[in-house]
Structure formats: structure tokens, C-alpha cells
Motif scaffolding. Structure first.
Motif, PDB file in Angstrom:
ATOM      1  N   GLY A  12     -37.714  84.656  36.161  1.00 55.09           N
ATOM      2  CA  GLY A  12     -37.515  83.344  36.764  1.00 55.09           C
ATOM      3  C   GLY A  12     -38.818  82.799  37.286  1.00 55.09           C
ATOM      4  O   GLY A  12     -39.884  83.065  36.732  1.00 55.09           O
ATOM      5  N   GLY A  13     -38.736  82.041  38.396  1.00 53.43           N
ATOM      6  CA  GLY A  13     -39.942  81.455  38.949  1.00 53.43           C
ATOM      7  C   GLY A  13     -39.782  80.977  40.374  1.00 53.43           C
ATOM      8  O   GLY A  13     -38.667  80.840  40.884  1.00 53.43           O
ATOM      9  N   VAL A  14     -40.926  80.756  41.013  1.00 55.62           N
ATOM     10  CA  VAL A  14     -41.003  80.201  42.363  1.00 55.62           C
ATOM     11  C   VAL A  14     -41.842  78.937  42.261  1.00 55.62           C
ATOM     12  O   VAL A  14     -42.860  78.918  41.576  1.00 55.62           O
ATOM     13  N   MET A  15     -41.408  77.878  42.940  1.00 60.93           N
ATOM     14  CA  MET A  15     -42.066  76.592  42.810  1.00 60.93           C
ATOM     15  C   MET A  15     -42.171  75.893  44.157  1.00 60.93           C
ATOM     16  O   MET A  15     -41.226  75.914  44.950  1.00 60.93           O
ATOM     17  N   LEU A  16     -43.317  75.282  44.397  1.00 66.19           N
ATOM     18  CA  LEU A  16     -43.489  74.363  45.523  1.00 66.19           C
ATOM     19  C   LEU A  16     -43.569  72.955  44.948  1.00 66.19           C
ATOM     20  O   LEU A  16     -44.191  72.742  43.901  1.00 66.19           O
ATOM     21  N   CYS A  17     -42.957  71.990  45.628  1.00 65.41           N
ATOM     22  CA  CYS A  17     -42.924  70.599  45.164  1.00 65.41           C
ATOM     23  C   CYS A  17     -43.178  69.670  46.343  1.00 65.41           C
ATOM     24  O   CYS A  17     -42.622  69.875  47.423  1.00 65.41           O
ATOM     25  N   SER A  18     -44.015  68.644  46.111  1.00 69.43           N
ATOM     26  CA  SER A  18     -44.312  67.711  47.186  1.00 69.43           C
ATOM     27  C   SER A  18     -44.988  66.462  46.636  1.00 69.43           C
ATOM     28  O   SER A  18     -45.600  66.500  45.576  1.00 69.43           O
ATOM     29  N   ASP A  19     -44.881  65.366  47.380  1.00 69.39           N
ATOM     30  CA  ASP A  19     -45.663  64.181  47.047  1.00 69.39           C
ATOM     31  C   ASP A  19     -47.100  64.374  47.535  1.00 69.39           C
ATOM     32  O   ASP A  19     -48.024  63.781  46.989  1.00 69.39           O
ATOM     33  N   ALA A  20     -47.283  65.212  48.550  1.00 69.09           N
ATOM     34  CA  ALA A  20     -48.620  65.520  49.061  1.00 69.09           C
ATOM     35  C   ALA A  20     -49.269  66.592  48.187  1.00 69.09           C
ATOM     36  O   ALA A  20     -48.596  67.327  47.467  1.00 69.09           O
TER      37      ALA A  20
ATOM     38  N   VAL B 291     -38.375  75.936  45.437  1.00 68.82           N
ATOM     39  CA  VAL B 291     -37.295  76.224  44.502  1.00 68.82           C
ATOM     40  C   VAL B 291     -37.529  77.609  43.915  1.00 68.82           C
ATOM     41  O   VAL B 291     -38.652  77.942  43.543  1.00 68.82           O
ATOM     42  N   ILE B 292     -36.463  78.412  43.845  1.00 65.45           N
ATOM     43  CA  ILE B 292     -36.512  79.700  43.163  1.00 65.45           C
ATOM     44  C   ILE B 292     -35.392  79.689  42.129  1.00 65.45           C
ATOM     45  O   ILE B 292     -34.254  79.315  42.427  1.00 65.45           O
ATOM     46  N   CYS B 293     -35.755  80.098  40.905  1.00 66.52           N
ATOM     47  CA  CYS B 293     -34.768  80.128  39.834  1.00 66.52           C
ATOM     48  C   CYS B 293     -34.873  81.433  39.059  1.00 66.52           C
ATOM     49  O   CYS B 293     -35.893  82.104  39.107  1.00 66.52           O
ATOM     50  N   ASP B 294     -33.777  81.781  38.379  1.00 63.55           N
ATOM     51  CA  ASP B 294     -33.886  82.839  37.381  1.00 63.55           C
ATOM     52  C   ASP B 294     -34.209  82.131  36.074  1.00 63.55           C
ATOM     53  O   ASP B 294     -34.600  80.959  36.087  1.00 63.55           O
ATOM     54  N   SER B 295     -34.045  82.773  34.945  1.00 62.43           N
ATOM     55  CA  SER B 295     -34.435  82.134  33.690  1.00 62.43           C
ATOM     56  C   SER B 295     -33.426  81.096  33.199  1.00 62.43           C
ATOM     57  O   SER B 295     -33.627  80.503  32.152  1.00 62.43           O
ATOM     58  N   ALA B 296     -32.368  80.854  33.982  1.00 61.93           N
ATOM     59  CA  ALA B 296     -31.364  79.884  33.557  1.00 61.93           C
ATOM     60  C   ALA B 296     -30.941  78.901  34.646  1.00 61.93           C
ATOM     61  O   ALA B 296     -30.614  77.755  34.345  1.00 61.93           O
TER      62      ALA B 296
ATOM     63  N   ILE C 235     -31.651  75.111  34.788  1.00 62.54           N
ATOM     64  CA  ILE C 235     -33.031  74.629  34.736  1.00 62.54           C
ATOM     65  C   ILE C 235     -33.281  73.894  33.419  1.00 62.54           C
ATOM     66  O   ILE C 235     -32.603  74.116  32.422  1.00 62.54           O
ATOM     67  N   SER C 236     -34.274  73.012  33.432  1.00 60.18           N
ATOM     68  CA  SER C 236     -34.602  72.221  32.246  1.00 60.18           C
ATOM     69  C   SER C 236     -35.328  73.080  31.215  1.00 60.18           C
ATOM     70  O   SER C 236     -35.933  74.112  31.538  1.00 60.18           O
ATOM     71  N   ASP C 237     -35.293  72.634  29.973  1.00 60.91           N
ATOM     72  CA  ASP C 237     -36.020  73.316  28.901  1.00 60.91           C
ATOM     73  C   ASP C 237     -37.518  73.329  29.190  1.00 60.91           C
ATOM     74  O   ASP C 237     -38.205  74.312  28.915  1.00 60.91           O
ATOM     75  N   LYS C 238     -38.027  72.242  29.748  1.00 55.60           N
ATOM     76  CA  LYS C 238     -39.463  72.131  30.067  1.00 55.60           C
ATOM     77  C   LYS C 238     -39.862  73.158  31.133  1.00 55.60           C
ATOM     78  O   LYS C 238     -40.907  73.798  31.022  1.00 55.60           O
ATOM     79  N   LEU C 239     -39.030  73.330  32.155  1.00 54.36           N
ATOM     80  CA  LEU C 239     -39.344  74.332  33.182  1.00 54.36           C
ATOM     81  C   LEU C 239     -39.278  75.726  32.580  1.00 54.36           C
ATOM     82  O   LEU C 239     -40.141  76.563  32.839  1.00 54.36           O
ATOM     83  N   TYR C 240     -38.277  75.989  31.748  1.00 52.02           N
ATOM     84  CA  TYR C 240     -38.176  77.306  31.112  1.00 52.02           C
ATOM     85  C   TYR C 240     -39.425  77.592  30.278  1.00 52.02           C
ATOM     86  O   TYR C 240     -40.001  78.671  30.356  1.00 52.02           O
ATOM     87  N   LYS C 241     -39.872  76.602  29.505  1.00 53.60           N
ATOM     88  CA  LYS C 241     -41.061  76.780  28.682  1.00 53.60           C
ATOM     89  C   LYS C 241     -42.290  77.023  29.557  1.00 53.60           C
ATOM     90  O   LYS C 241     -43.127  77.873  29.247  1.00 53.60           O
ATOM     91  N   THR C 242     -42.403  76.299  30.661  1.00 52.10           N
ATOM     92  CA  THR C 242     -43.525  76.483  31.583  1.00 52.10           C
ATOM     93  C   THR C 242     -43.525  77.903  32.145  1.00 52.10           C
ATOM     94  O   THR C 242     -44.566  78.556  32.193  1.00 52.10           O
TER      95      THR C 242
END
Length: 174
Positions: free
Chosen positions: A144-152, A75-80, A98-105
């Protein structure tokens, strides 16, 4: 458009103050760039400017490449807003706020692998057990941010690929 009932005067230099309540609701920070345009009905519109969102296709291509390289959701996002996402079920997050929690992170301005998954967008639960989140910082500003997400488990190499993607995107925005 939603009416606020707040009225402000234009000062002698042509400035208008955006009320604190609105800045807080929209997470607008001092120094943040705003895009100004007019509509056909002669309305003036201010919108958060995102150099990153101008390259949304580019963001999607990066997400697709990260998913191919790691087998993880990206996932790639800007600040919103989520600008690009790859891998099921993340593809459907594109365009969501994006969620408030992700923005804070992201606003903590450091790469993290949170103990508990951070909700990515508002009103939709996280669909993974592990995340690696890297903020996009350009000239000291959060873009913004870059994120990797997985169950592994996300390996150290995959985390470095996520950081590399953030560095490359930030370099294109400088």
C-alpha cells in the motif's frame, strides 16, 4: 455477486485458474495472497488478503498522528482501498477504492512528490495541490502507501515523517 459467465475446472491438485480478464480487472498479481472462505449458501469466495487492512484502526491512528504533527491531510491505503484518512476532506475517503493512477504511482515503488496531484480514489477529484506519496513495501511486495496532501508546500521534514510512518507500518507487517 456479479456473474462473469466464465467456467473453470478444478485440477487434480485442487487448483482453479482465475481468468486473466478478472486478474487484470482486480489488479491481482502473481504471488498475491488470497483469503478463502465460504458463505451460508455454500458459495466459495476468494478475496484479496491485506495484512494492512487487518490493522485499519492502526492505520487511522497513524493518519491522525501525521495530521497532528504536520497540519496536512494524511491517507494510508493498501493496494486496493483507503484504510485510514485524516484531515478535511480526506476523512470521507476511508473505505473507497484507490484510483488506477495512485496504484500505478505506488507500484513504481519509490517515494514521490508528483508535479500534478494524483487522484486518490476513483470518481472523486483530488482536493489538494501538493502530495508526498511513499509506497509500503514489505519483503519486496507492495502492500500500500502513505500519503500527505495539502495546498501548502510539503516540507522535507514532513516528507521524512511520511517515510518514517511507512517504514514503521512496514516493520509491523514483516
Amino acid at each position: 455477486m456479479k456473474e462473469t459467465g466464465i467456467v473453470r475446472r478444478i485440477d487434480e491438485l485442487g487448483r482453479v485458474v482465475i481468468p486473466k480478464e478478472i486478474r487484470k480487472t482486480l489488479k491481482l498479481k502473481e504471488g498475491e495472497q488470497m483469503e478463502i472462505f465460504t458463505t451460508g449458501d455454500k458459495s466459495l469466495v476468494l478475496r484479496r488478503y491485506s495484512a494492512l487492512s487487518a490493522g485499519a484502526d492502526f492505520s487511522q491512528a497513524y493518519c491522525d498522528a501525521l495530521t497532528r504533527a504536520t497540519g496536512k491531510g494524511a491517507v494510508i491505503c493498501d493496494s486496493a482501498t483507503v484504510l485510514g484518512a485524516s484531515g478535511a476532506p480526506f476523512k470521507e475517503l476511508v473505505g473507497e477504492e484507490i484510483s488506477d493512477k495512485l496504484y500505478k504511482t505506488l507500484d513504481d515503488r519509490r517515494a514521490v512528490a508528483p508535479q500534478a496531484p494524483v487522484q486518490i480514489v476513483r470518481n472523486k477529484p483530488v482536493e489538494c495541490k501538493n502530495q508526498h506519496i511513499v509506497p509500503l513495501i514489505v519483503g519486496g511486495d507492495l502492500y500500500g502507501g502513505v500519503m500527505l496532501c495539502s495546498d501548502a508546500v510539503i516540507t522535507a521534514t514532513e516528507a521524512r515523517l511520511c517515510a518514517l510512518a511507512a517504514d514503521l507500518i512496514a516493520a509491523t507487517l514483516e
